[in-house]
Scaffold this motif. Sequence first.
Motif, mmCIF file in Angstrom:
data_model
loop_
_atom_site.group_PDB
_atom_site.id
_atom_site.type_symbol
_atom_site.label_atom_id
_atom_site.label_comp_id
_atom_site.label_asym_id
_atom_site.label_seq_id
_atom_site.Cartn_x
_atom_site.Cartn_y
_atom_site.Cartn_z
ATOM 1 N N PHE A 1 46.745 -42.975 -3.615
ATOM 2 C CA PHE A 1 47.884 -43.753 -4.091
ATOM 3 C C PHE A 1 47.592 -44.292 -5.482
ATOM 4 N N ASN A 2 46.423 -44.916 -5.626
ATOM 5 C CA ASN A 2 46.039 -45.470 -6.930
ATOM 6 C C ASN A 2 45.749 -44.370 -7.940
ATOM 7 N N SER A 3 45.128 -43.291 -7.491
ATOM 8 C CA SER A 3 44.801 -42.190 -8.407
ATOM 9 C C SER A 3 46.058 -41.551 -8.986
ATOM 10 N N VAL A 4 47.042 -41.356 -8.126
ATOM 11 C CA VAL A 4 48.304 -40.784 -8.607
ATOM 12 C C VAL A 4 48.980 -41.753 -9.571
ATOM 13 N N ASP A 5 48.922 -43.046 -9.254
ATOM 14 C CA ASP A 5 49.448 -44.046 -10.184
ATOM 15 C C ASP A 5 48.794 -43.889 -11.554
ATOM 16 N N VAL A 6 47.453 -43.819 -11.540
ATOM 17 C CA VAL A 6 46.690 -43.708 -12.794
ATOM 18 C C VAL A 6 47.041 -42.422 -13.530
ATOM 19 N N ALA A 7 47.087 -41.306 -12.792
ATOM 20 C CA ALA A 7 47.345 -40.015 -13.432
ATOM 21 C C ALA A 7 48.752 -39.948 -14.015
ATOM 22 N N LEU B 1 42.971 -40.555 0.848
ATOM 23 C CA LEU B 1 44.413 -40.538 0.630
ATOM 24 C C LEU B 1 44.932 -41.918 0.240
ATOM 25 N N GLN B 2 44.335 -42.982 0.810
ATOM 26 C CA GLN B 2 44.716 -44.321 0.373
ATOM 27 C C GLN B 2 44.354 -44.530 -1.084
ATOM 28 N N GLN B 3 43.158 -44.075 -1.467
ATOM 29 C CA GLN B 3 42.764 -44.156 -2.870
ATOM 30 C C GLN B 3 43.654 -43.280 -3.735
ATOM 31 N N VAL C 1 39.277 -44.210 -14.762
ATOM 32 C CA VAL C 1 39.365 -42.825 -14.306
ATOM 33 C C VAL C 1 38.088 -42.433 -13.559
ATOM 34 N N ALA C 2 36.927 -42.770 -14.130
ATOM 35 C CA ALA C 2 35.656 -42.427 -13.489
ATOM 36 C C ALA C 2 35.503 -43.132 -12.145
ATOM 37 N N GLN C 3 35.993 -44.367 -12.058
ATOM 38 C CA GLN C 3 35.928 -45.108 -10.798
ATOM 39 C C GLN C 3 36.713 -44.407 -9.695
ATOM 40 N N THR C 4 37.742 -43.679 -10.087
ATOM 41 C CA THR C 4 38.507 -42.917 -9.105
ATOM 42 C C THR C 4 37.614 -41.901 -8.396
#
Length: 447
Positions: free
Chosen positions: A35-41, A31-33, A278-281
Motif C-alpha cells: 500500500f505504502n510502496s504503491v503510494d510512493v511509486a 502486501l500491507q507494505q 525508496v530504499a526503506q521499501t
Amino acid sequence: MSQPQEIDMLHGPLVGKIVKFAMPFAASSILQQLFNSVDVAVVGRFASSEALAAVGANTFLINLMINFFVGISVGASVIIANHIGQRDFRRIRQAVCTTAALALFSGVFLLIVGILVARPMLGWMGTPSNVIEEAILYLRIYFLGAPFFMIYNFGASILRSKGDTRRPLYVLIVAGIINTILNLVLVVVFKMSVAGVAIATDIANLFCAAVIVWMLRREAGPFRLRIHHIRIYSSELRQILNIGVPAGLQSMVFALSNIFVQSAINGYGSAAVAGASVAQTFESYCYFLMSAFSGASVTFVGQNYGAGQMERCKRIFWICLVSAMVVCIMANVLFMAFADGILSLFTADALVVHYAKLRMEYVLVFQAIAATYDVPSATMRGFGHSLEPALLTIFGTCILRLGWVFFVCPIWPGFVHLLLIYPITWAITGIMVGSVFYYTVRKLSLT
C-alpha cells in the motif's frame, strides 16, 4: 474446531508446516507494505519528488503510532494460541471477544491522536519546508482509516493463532489491487497527489476490515465473532497486555529511534529523504520475509508450550531462525542485483537514486543480522516472556541509535556514517537477546 485452512501445530513434522504458515504471513505483510510502496511509486512517477518525500517522511511516524497496538495484537495471538494448546474453548471465546474490543478501541484512539499530532510531530522531525504541508495532509487523511487498519490486524491475529494465514493474504491481494487502481485514478486522472494516495489506502483498509469481520462472523465454534458479545474479559485482557504491551513498546520505541535517524536524514535535503524512503521499501519487504518466521515461531511455540511440549518448542526456534536468515539474505541479494531497474520504477531523479543505493549498500545487505534478535524475541513471547526481549531491544535499537545520532554523527558526519548505526545495533542487540534467550530456555527446561 478443525477446518481445512488451519494447521495442526502440535503433531507431526514441523518444517513444511512452518513454511506453510510463514509464506502467506510474509506475503500478507508485504502486501500491507505494498500500500505504502504503491503510494510512493505513484506520487514519485506521476506527481513530484516533493510529493514522494512527503509520503516517505511519514513512514516512521506512522509506524511509531500503529506499532504499539500491532504489538498488542501479537499478545492476543499468543494467548489464543496458548488456549488452543490447552484445548480451553471457553477461554478462546473470551479472548476473541476481548481482541475485538481492543481493535475498536485502538482504531478510534489512533484516528484522534493521528490527526492531532500530525503538524507538531512532522515539524519536530525537521521535515523540509517544501514538503511539510503535503506530508501533514497525507498523514491526517491516512489516519482517518486507522480504525479499519486495526480491525483487520486484530482480526487477522485471531485467524493466525490457529494457523490460518492464507485467508488474510487473500483479503490483502484484493485490497492491493483496489489500492493500486485507486492510486492511479486519483493521482494520474484527478491530479490529487498525496491526498489521492492516502484516500486510496483508506478505502483499501476499509475493504480489509469489512471482509475480515465477515469471515470471523462465520467461523466455527469459539472463534466465531458475535458482535453483541464483544466485551473486555479482565483475565484475558491482563494476559494479552502482559505479552502485547512489551511487544508494542518494543516496536514503538524501535520506530521512535528511527524517527531520530529520519530527522538526521532530513538534514541532507529532500533528495536524501526520498532516496532513503525508496530504499526503506525494500528493507521492509526483506524484513517481512524474515519476521514471518518470527510470527511462525511465536504462534507454533505458543500452542506447543501451552500443550507442554518443550522439546518441540526448541526445534521450532532453530527452524525459524535458520529460515529467517536464509530468506532475508536471498531477498537482499535479489534487490541488490536488480537495483537499477527496481529504482527506476520509483523515480527518475538521479540524486534520489544515488541516496537510495547508498542506503541499500550500507543497510539492506546486512539486514539478516536482525534475525538474531527478532526470532528469539518472538519465541520468548510464545513462552509468555515478553518483557525481557523488549527491554533489551529498546536498549539496542533505541538508546544506542540515539547515542550514535547525537554523539557520533556530529564528530563523524556524513550520510553513510549515519547509516552504519543499523548493522551495528542489529549485531549488539542480537548478542544480548540471544544470551537471555539461552538462559530462559535452560530455566524453562528444568521446570
